[in-house]
Design a protein around this motif. Structure first.
Motif, PDB file in Angstrom:
ATOM      1  N   HIS A   1       9.389  35.479 -10.485  1.00 30.85           N
ATOM      2  CA  HIS A   1       8.745  34.923 -11.685  1.00 30.85           C
ATOM      3  C   HIS A   1       7.957  33.683 -11.307  1.00 30.85           C
ATOM      4  CE1 HIS A   1      11.867  37.092 -14.106  1.00 30.85           C
ATOM      5  NE2 HIS A   1      12.528  36.903 -12.985  1.00 30.85           N
TER       6      HIS A   1
ATOM      7  N   CYS B   1       1.750  40.640  -8.281  1.00 29.95           N
ATOM      8  CA  CYS B   1       1.821  39.909  -9.548  1.00 29.95           C
ATOM      9  C   CYS B   1       0.399  39.600  -9.987  1.00 29.95           C
ATOM     10  CB  CYS B   1       2.521  38.557  -9.340  1.00 29.95           C
ATOM     11  SG  CYS B   1       4.265  38.531  -9.752  1.00 29.95           S
TER      12      CYS B   1
ATOM     13  N   ARG C   1       4.279  35.055 -15.543  1.00 33.94           N
ATOM     14  CA  ARG C   1       4.297  36.463 -15.146  1.00 33.94           C
ATOM     15  C   ARG C   1       5.512  36.720 -14.271  1.00 33.94           C
ATOM     16  NH1 ARG C   1      -0.530  34.131 -12.909  1.00 33.94           N
ATOM     17  NH2 ARG C   1       0.682  32.466 -13.806  1.00 33.94           N
TER      18      ARG C   1
ATOM     19  N   CYS D   1       6.974  40.009 -11.473  1.00 32.85           N
ATOM     20  CA  CYS D   1       6.655  41.298 -10.858  1.00 32.85           C
ATOM     21  C   CYS D   1       7.632  41.562  -9.733  1.00 32.85           C
ATOM     22  CB  CYS D   1       5.227  41.304 -10.312  1.00 32.85           C
ATOM     23  SG  CYS D   1       5.016  40.251  -8.887  1.00 32.85           S
TER      24      CYS D   1
ATOM     25  N   ARG E   1       0.140  39.301 -17.725  1.00 29.75           N
ATOM     26  CA  ARG E   1       0.482  37.882 -17.788  1.00 29.75           C
ATOM     27  C   ARG E   1       0.685  37.472 -19.247  1.00 29.75           C
ATOM     28  NH1 ARG E   1      -4.555  35.290 -15.262  1.00 29.75           N
ATOM     29  NH2 ARG E   1      -5.452  36.995 -16.446  1.00 29.75           N
TER      30      ARG E   1
ATOM     31  N   GLN F   1       3.186  40.659  -2.941  1.00 32.62           N
ATOM     32  CA  GLN F   1       3.420  41.218  -4.269  1.00 32.62           C
ATOM     33  C   GLN F   1       2.101  41.472  -4.962  1.00 32.62           C
ATOM     34  OE1 GLN F   1       2.472  38.574  -6.357  1.00 32.62           O
ATOM     35  NE2 GLN F   1       2.867  36.825  -5.063  1.00 32.62           N
TER      36      GLN F   1
END
Ligand SMILES: *[C@@H]1O[C@H](CO)[C@@H](O)[C@H](O)[C@H]1NC(C)=O
Length: 402
Positions: A297, A328, A312, A314, A127, A326
């Motif tokens: 995002h 993230c 962040r 991913c 992050r 996900q």
């Protein structure tokens, strides 16, 4: 890194105008109509739910694969919605769905989920705290807001914020603190008229890195000038605005045992006062393979980084019609954040960011009798797009395409 390269490369391929081009565009499509049918008063909520909700049973992607697709009346029931007004009264509005083509259930083959880890930050924390004030107060980062209940949200109109339903309602009742809900926008406290000041190299690097990784070529308009810029002094602080009306889909509150339906974990907040910032538009979520690099995002206010805006990105691991799974990195506090993508406009001249999902948080999901954890996002489907559009505009006149 590899994904980033793919993402970045595809961006350039696009500019070259190859056949990949078609794949990374916002394809506007006709949206089914969601229209209000009848509105009636409900008893005023007690606002007693604990904000730290635990969802006990969640029908996630694996569970959904075993369920028949909902019929029209079930969809209409889920898309019916509650409105809570500032004076504490509450209404329920029943909706009708028109022009919907019910698709047969997609029979996607169940995938082996990624290795299970009991953390919300997976591996190296990837992050980025956005510390540079010029980025904080400019698009797209300025669209991230903090809720007084501790969640995050995103500006989607001059006076509307999209967030997660669980940030205001636990499935049974509205959470404490949602009666006098406020939304915080980051702003610079100005001191002494903004003297010229050096921005620390580190924060500048971080913001630049995040900006790059986002795969963006920030337009001149969005990119603050690098040199000779007067930076307002003082710390970033929140400017709090009261919420006038709160809208949540009935699908979130429906479960008899209070089992909130994850698919409906989104809510709209109408601000008492319009903000003057650039907001981010809502879009219909494309399939993973239509997302550049399969990447999403989002920015929010993670609890472990006090009052810092954390960005962040991913790749998405799995999808159902209503959810994205996900890994993230995200801590609580960032739930309710708007998840966005950057795709080309159909006119092929501009790239545009749109919100395609709401970050719902870390969830334990029953996968064939085994509890697995994921970070889950609720996708903006055509029907949800129509519903949120109805909430924003009060009618569906502006909601034909999305
Ligand atoms: C509360 O506000 C709503 C919307 O403004 C209004 O329709 C309703 O009459 C009000 N109720 C009371 C009891 O003031």
């Amino acid at each position: 890194m590899l994904l980033w390269l793919i993402f970045f490369t595809s961006g350039w391929t696009l500019i070259d105008g190859s056949e990949v081009e078609q794949d990374f565009m916002w394809h506007l499509r006709k949206i089914p109509r969601v229209v209000s049918e009848r509105t009636f008063y409900l008893s005023s909520p007690t606002f007693e739910a604990d904000a730290r909700m635990v969802v006990n049973r969640v029908c996630g992607i694996e569970c959904q694969k075993e369920l028949p697709a909902p019929g029209l009346s079930e969809l209409e029931d889920s898309l019916s919605y509650e409105t809570v007004f500032e004076n504490g009264t509450r209404t329920l509005t029943r909706v009708k769905v028109q022009g919907l083509v019910l698709e047969p259930t997609q029979n996607s083959t169940p995938k082996e989920a990624a290795v299970r880890r009991k953390r919300q930050v997976y591996g190296t924390d990837s992050r980025f705290s956005i510390l540079d004030k010029r980025f904080l107060t400019n698009f797209p980062f300025n669209t991230a807001v903090k809720l007084s209940t501790g969640c995050s949200g995103i500006l989607i109109s001059p006076n509307h914020v999209l967030t997660a339903a669980h940030c205001v309602h636990d499935g049974k009742d509205y959470v404490k603190g949602s009666k006098k809900l406020r939304v915080g926008l980051l702003k610079m406290r100005k001191k002494g008229g903004g003297k010229k000041r050096r921005v620390s190299k580190r924060s500048k690097r971080e913001a630049e890195a995040s900006d790059q990784r986002e795969g963006t070529k920030v337009s001149l308009q969005e990119r603050p000038t690098r040199r000779g810029r007067r930076v307002a002094e003082g710390k970033p602080s929140f400017q709090w605005t009261r919420v006038k009306n709160t809208y949540i889909p009935k699908g979130w509150t429906r479960g008899a045992g209070g089992d909130a339906a994850l698919d409906y974990d989104y809510a709209l907040l109408e601000l008492k006062r319009a903000h003057k910032k650039k907001y981010m538009e809502l879009g219909v979520s494309p399939a993973i393979k239509k997302m550049p690099g399969g990447m999403i995002h989002f920015s929010g206010f993670d609890n472990d980084r006090a009052d810092q805006l954390v960005y962040r990105f991913c790749s998405v691991s799995d999808e159902s019609s209503d959810l994205l799974y996900q890994y993230c990195d995200a801590e609580s506090g960032s739930t309710g954040s708007g998840i966005y993508l950057r795709l080309k406009e159909p006119d092929k001249k501009h790239w545009k960011r749109k919100i395609i999902a709401v970050y719902s948080g870390h969830q334990w999901v029953d996968v064939h009798g085994v509890q697995k954890d994921y970070n889950v996002a609720v996708r903006i489907t055509p029907l949800k797009y129509a519903q949120i559009c109805l909430w924003i505009h009060g009618n569906d006149a502006n909601c034909a395409y999305g």
